[in-house]
Design a protein around this motif. Sequence first.
Motif, mmCIF file in Angstrom:
data_model
loop_
_atom_site.group_PDB
_atom_site.id
_atom_site.type_symbol
_atom_site.label_atom_id
_atom_site.label_comp_id
_atom_site.label_asym_id
_atom_site.label_seq_id
_atom_site.Cartn_x
_atom_site.Cartn_y
_atom_site.Cartn_z
ATOM 1 N N VAL A 79 20.116 -16.190 10.072
ATOM 2 C CA VAL A 79 20.411 -17.654 9.399
ATOM 3 C C VAL A 79 21.367 -17.567 8.272
ATOM 4 O O VAL A 79 22.401 -18.136 8.280
ATOM 5 C CB VAL A 79 19.221 -18.161 9.045
ATOM 6 C CG1 VAL A 79 19.623 -19.839 8.535
ATOM 7 C CG2 VAL A 79 18.548 -18.471 10.421
ATOM 8 N N ASP A 80 21.190 -16.491 7.474
ATOM 9 C CA ASP A 80 21.901 -16.568 6.118
ATOM 10 C C ASP A 80 23.433 -16.070 6.436
ATOM 11 O O ASP A 80 24.364 -16.595 5.810
ATOM 12 C CB ASP A 80 21.313 -15.478 5.145
ATOM 13 C CG ASP A 80 20.094 -16.052 4.530
ATOM 14 O OD1 ASP A 80 19.876 -17.203 4.601
ATOM 15 O OD2 ASP A 80 19.307 -15.052 4.024
ATOM 16 N N GLU A 83 25.190 -18.771 7.836
ATOM 17 C CA GLU A 83 25.484 -20.114 6.996
ATOM 18 C C GLU A 83 26.565 -19.564 6.130
ATOM 19 O O GLU A 83 27.470 -20.755 5.895
ATOM 20 C CB GLU A 83 24.161 -20.282 6.107
ATOM 21 C CG GLU A 83 22.963 -21.016 6.662
ATOM 22 C CD GLU A 83 21.904 -21.030 5.810
ATOM 23 O OE1 GLU A 83 21.852 -20.340 4.839
ATOM 24 O OE2 GLU A 83 21.082 -22.033 5.919
ATOM 25 N N ASP A 84 26.739 -18.326 5.913
ATOM 26 C CA ASP A 84 27.992 -17.925 5.244
ATOM 27 C C ASP A 84 29.369 -18.073 5.719
ATOM 28 O O ASP A 84 30.180 -18.475 5.349
ATOM 29 C CB ASP A 84 28.023 -16.297 4.681
ATOM 30 C CG ASP A 84 26.535 -16.423 3.809
ATOM 31 O OD1 ASP A 84 26.009 -17.373 2.923
ATOM 32 O OD2 ASP A 84 26.055 -15.130 3.368
ATOM 33 N N GLU A 87 30.265 -21.532 5.836
ATOM 34 C CA GLU A 87 31.017 -21.938 4.634
ATOM 35 C C GLU A 87 32.155 -21.426 4.339
ATOM 36 O O GLU A 87 33.170 -21.969 3.954
ATOM 37 C CB GLU A 87 30.153 -21.728 3.639
ATOM 38 C CG GLU A 87 28.867 -22.807 3.500
ATOM 39 C CD GLU A 87 29.017 -24.051 3.534
ATOM 40 O OE1 GLU A 87 29.842 -24.556 3.000
ATOM 41 O OE2 GLU A 87 28.266 -24.615 4.614
ATOM 42 N N ASP A 115 16.194 -23.256 12.178
ATOM 43 C CA ASP A 115 16.597 -23.196 10.630
ATOM 44 C C ASP A 115 18.292 -23.366 10.615
ATOM 45 O O ASP A 115 18.731 -24.049 9.849
ATOM 46 C CB ASP A 115 16.439 -21.711 10.346
ATOM 47 C CG ASP A 115 15.035 -21.549 10.012
ATOM 48 O OD1 ASP A 115 14.047 -22.390 10.014
ATOM 49 O OD2 ASP A 115 14.748 -20.413 10.030
ATOM 50 N N LEU A 116 19.110 -23.023 11.869
ATOM 51 C CA LEU A 116 20.329 -23.268 11.642
ATOM 52 C C LEU A 116 20.496 -24.826 12.188
ATOM 53 O O LEU A 116 21.638 -25.486 11.194
ATOM 54 C CB LEU A 116 21.051 -22.490 12.968
ATOM 55 C CG LEU A 116 21.399 -20.978 12.609
ATOM 56 C CD1 LEU A 116 21.779 -20.238 13.971
ATOM 57 C CD2 LEU A 116 22.199 -20.710 11.640
ATOM 58 N N SER A 119 19.893 -26.410 8.609
ATOM 59 C CA SER A 119 20.629 -26.013 7.334
ATOM 60 C C SER A 119 22.365 -26.061 7.313
ATOM 61 O O SER A 119 22.753 -26.060 6.354
ATOM 62 C CB SER A 119 20.260 -24.556 7.113
ATOM 63 O OG SER A 119 20.762 -23.620 8.096
ATOM 64 N N VAL A 120 23.110 -25.506 8.527
ATOM 65 C CA VAL A 120 24.439 -25.642 8.486
ATOM 66 C C VAL A 120 25.117 -26.820 8.155
ATOM 67 O O VAL A 120 24.541 -28.042 8.434
ATOM 68 C CB VAL A 120 25.029 -24.990 9.702
ATOM 69 C CG1 VAL A 120 24.439 -23.563 9.861
ATOM 70 C CG2 VAL A 120 24.899 -25.807 10.968
ATOM 71 N N SER A 121 26.307 -26.943 7.706
ATOM 72 C CA SER A 121 27.131 -28.138 7.328
ATOM 73 C C SER A 121 27.939 -28.793 8.284
ATOM 74 O O SER A 121 28.553 -29.462 8.073
ATOM 75 C CB SER A 121 27.578 -27.849 6.291
ATOM 76 O OG SER A 121 28.668 -26.986 6.079
#
Length: 131
Positions: A79-80, A83-84, A87, A115-116, A119-121
């Motif tokens: 997930v991290d 997310e990175d 971004e 979670d994705l 959390s993602v934009s």
Amino acid sequence: MTILVAYVPRPEGEAALDKGIEIAKRRGEHLVVVNASAGGGKADPSAVDGDDAERVQAILKNSGLHAEFKQLVRGKNAVDEIEDLVESMRVSVLIIGLRKRSAVGKLILGSVAQDLLLSVSCPVLAVKAES
């Protein structure tokens, strides 16, 4: 813009890869397929092995797209890592595969897909494997 596919070596990962290729061709966008794993001592069933990585790279090469495969094993969870990437790249859509899990399975193991989604934009397209 870039289409990002979160790939795992299971039927839902294959479904996400297929959909990513289809959409990237239709939109004429760059395609990035990523497999992310924390690594470490224990085996992670979501991590690709060398043969599978070569197979995915061959699929991307033969797709006619501007596409790349990234395998990230840097101690961070999937997930991290994703997310990175969302971004740092101009991601138009993240494509993930879903699998059926029991309520107990979700409680004990959590859900990367959930979670994705939360959390993602960027927009997220969730696909299922054919049954």
